[in-house]
Design a protein around this motif. Structure first.
Motif, PDB file in Angstrom:
ATOM      1  N   TYR A 172       0.833  -1.198   0.000  1.00  0.00           N
ATOM      2  CA  TYR A 172       0.000   0.000   0.000  1.00  0.00           C
ATOM      3  C   TYR A 172       0.868   1.248   0.000  1.00  0.00           C
ATOM      4  O   TYR A 172       0.621   2.215  -0.732  1.00  0.00           O
ATOM      5  CB  TYR A 172      -0.913  -0.003   1.236  1.00  0.00           C
ATOM      6  CG  TYR A 172      -2.290  -0.543   0.981  1.00  0.00           C
ATOM      7  CD1 TYR A 172      -3.364   0.304   0.707  1.00  0.00           C
ATOM      8  CD2 TYR A 172      -2.534  -1.913   1.017  1.00  0.00           C
ATOM      9  CE1 TYR A 172      -4.630  -0.201   0.478  1.00  0.00           C
ATOM     10  CE2 TYR A 172      -3.795  -2.427   0.785  1.00  0.00           C
ATOM     11  CZ  TYR A 172      -4.845  -1.565   0.516  1.00  0.00           C
ATOM     12  OH  TYR A 172      -6.097  -2.056   0.277  1.00  0.00           O
ATOM     13  N   ASP A 173       1.898   1.239   0.825  1.00  0.00           N
ATOM     14  CA  ASP A 173       2.760   2.399   0.950  1.00  0.00           C
ATOM     15  C   ASP A 173       3.516   2.676  -0.350  1.00  0.00           C
ATOM     16  O   ASP A 173       3.687   3.825  -0.747  1.00  0.00           O
ATOM     17  CB  ASP A 173       3.752   2.183   2.092  1.00  0.00           C
ATOM     18  CG  ASP A 173       4.561   3.430   2.385  1.00  0.00           C
ATOM     19  OD1 ASP A 173       4.037   4.318   3.077  1.00  0.00           O
ATOM     20  OD2 ASP A 173       5.711   3.518   1.908  1.00  0.00           O
ATOM     21  N   ALA A 174       3.943   1.608  -1.029  1.00  0.00           N
ATOM     22  CA  ALA A 174       4.696   1.772  -2.277  1.00  0.00           C
ATOM     23  C   ALA A 174       3.853   2.398  -3.376  1.00  0.00           C
ATOM     24  O   ALA A 174       4.387   3.005  -4.317  1.00  0.00           O
ATOM     25  CB  ALA A 174       5.227   0.413  -2.742  1.00  0.00           C
ATOM     26  N   ALA A 175       2.518   2.272  -3.263  1.00  0.00           N
ATOM     27  CA  ALA A 175       1.635   2.842  -4.277  1.00  0.00           C
ATOM     28  C   ALA A 175       1.383   4.333  -4.070  1.00  0.00           C
ATOM     29  O   ALA A 175       0.763   4.979  -4.914  1.00  0.00           O
ATOM     30  CB  ALA A 175       0.305   2.097  -4.280  1.00  0.00           C
ATOM     31  N   ASP A 176       1.880   4.882  -2.961  1.00  0.00           N
ATOM     32  CA  ASP A 176       1.682   6.297  -2.652  1.00  0.00           C
ATOM     33  C   ASP A 176       2.893   7.096  -3.123  1.00  0.00           C
ATOM     34  O   ASP A 176       3.980   6.992  -2.542  1.00  0.00           O
ATOM     35  CB  ASP A 176       1.486   6.471  -1.142  1.00  0.00           C
ATOM     36  CG  ASP A 176       1.204   7.918  -0.750  1.00  0.00           C
ATOM     37  OD1 ASP A 176       1.214   8.800  -1.633  1.00  0.00           O
ATOM     38  OD2 ASP A 176       0.976   8.159   0.457  1.00  0.00           O
ATOM     39  N   PRO A 177       2.752   7.910  -4.175  1.00  0.00           N
ATOM     40  CA  PRO A 177       3.908   8.654  -4.693  1.00  0.00           C
ATOM     41  C   PRO A 177       4.442   9.698  -3.730  1.00  0.00           C
ATOM     42  O   PRO A 177       5.581  10.149  -3.866  1.00  0.00           O
ATOM     43  CB  PRO A 177       3.351   9.312  -5.968  1.00  0.00           C
ATOM     44  CG  PRO A 177       1.872   9.380  -5.761  1.00  0.00           C
ATOM     45  CD  PRO A 177       1.523   8.178  -4.950  1.00  0.00           C
TER      46      PRO A 177
END
Length: 337
Positions: free
Chosen positions: A129-134
């Protein structure tokens, strides 16, 4: 209001809508403000009809309505997942949809239930989830995930596979995903849906803790009693339209308290209540009920005893949100749509 389009002149329409959003100082003091927000599908169905909503900053706001009343569609419009047919809205004081990129990193959301990889641990799922947040800083990912898990009480289960989580743990993990960064607004769509009583209590306690930290919490639900326990404000939707909104105290103030007296002397008890000025006096077997009005319950009890009425029990019933809804619409709240 002008519909949102990509045609020439759309920016002028956006500016006109933004200027029309109500609220003191253009929404200051409110985390969510809408004006005439409408969604009409191609089939002609109007899912949300001219919604004027005002969610005070720092509140726990219950967004109530039967299934199919337009709650999830409203949330999708607020978060930019669905394009409104007409109307305007602000999030955290910023006109939408133009300010989405700047505002959404400050908003956490859980919409229509959590979706995670069942064979990954809770921590590994949050990393994805965190990796999908730019906007997320990869250098602090471990600290942010650890803090989010701790806030929802899952630190000890961080390495446990998601498929082994209980329903309450899964909902808390979804809320942790929404709290991976600092959030000024948390939007939860049916956060207790499908949970057992223990899971419901866990989520309820978590919402209170998050709100106590200063985050505005917007909770969509069809469970009136649940919202009544945790929310400071509420709005009730029905068939896409807003019926009423305000503080819980204001909403409950619209319904009068009732008194119920258990006694074998129903005829005499009913006469005493009527003589005291109580209204809507009704008898049923060994019970008499009435609207209490301004009469003090202890005065009613004393008058009954003084008149020789054998009082086996006396209960004062305070109105509930369900009472408010039934009073406004004339129907129950357990409705599928």
């Amino acid at each position: 209001m002008t519909a949102v389009t990509d045609a020439p002149g759309a920016r002028d329409a956006e500016r006109a809508r933004d200027a029309a959003v109500p609220g003191p100082d253009d929404g200051e003091g409110f985390s969510i403000v809408t004006a005439g927000l409408t969604k009409r599908f191609r089939s002609g169905q109007v899912a949300v009809d001219s919604l004027d909503l005002a969610v005070p900053t720092g509140s726990v706001f219950g967004f109530l309505g039967p299934n199919g009343s337009g709650k999830t569609t409203t949330i999708r419009m607020l978060l930019g997942l669905v394009t409104p047919t007409a109307g305007s809205w602000r999030l955290l004081g910023t006109p939408m949809p133009g300010g989405m990129n700047g505002v959404l990193p400050r908003v956490g959301a859980l919409v229509e239930g959590p979706a995670f990889y069942p064979y990954l641990s809770g921590e590994a799922n949050l990393r994805r989830y965190d990796a999908a947040d730019p906007s997320a800083d990869p250098r602090t990912v471990a600290a942010r995930i650890g803090l989010a898990l701790e806030r929802v009480g899952l630190a000890s289960a961080a390495g446990k596979r998601y498929r082994a989580y209980s329903l309450g743990m899964r909902q808390r993990l979804a809320i942790a995903a929404a709290l991976l960064g600092p959030r000024e607004l948390l939007v939860l769509d049916e956060p207790t849906n499908g949970l057992d009583p223990q899971g419901t209590r866990e989520v309820r306690a978590l919402v209170r803790e998050i709100a106590a930290e200063g985050t505005t919490v917007f909770v969509s639900s069809h469970l009136l009693a649940e919202v009544e326990q945790v929310c400071s404000h509420a709005a009730i939707m029905r068939a896409g339209r807003l019926i009423v909104q305000g503080t819980i105290t204001e909403l409950l103030g619209g319904e009068a308290m009732r008194i119920r007296v258990r006694t074998p002397d129903t005829v005499r008890a009913a006469a005493v209540l009527a003589a005291l000025g109580l209204t809507e006096v009704r008898s049923d077997d060994e019970e008499v009920g009435a609207v209490l009005g301004t009469a003090a319950p202890e005065r009613v009890c004393a008058a009954l005893v003084a008149d020789g009425v054998a009082v086996r029990g006396l209960v004062v019933q305070r109105p509930s949100l369900e009472d408010v809804f039934v009073g406004l619409t004339g129907e129950g709240f357990d409705v599928d749509g």
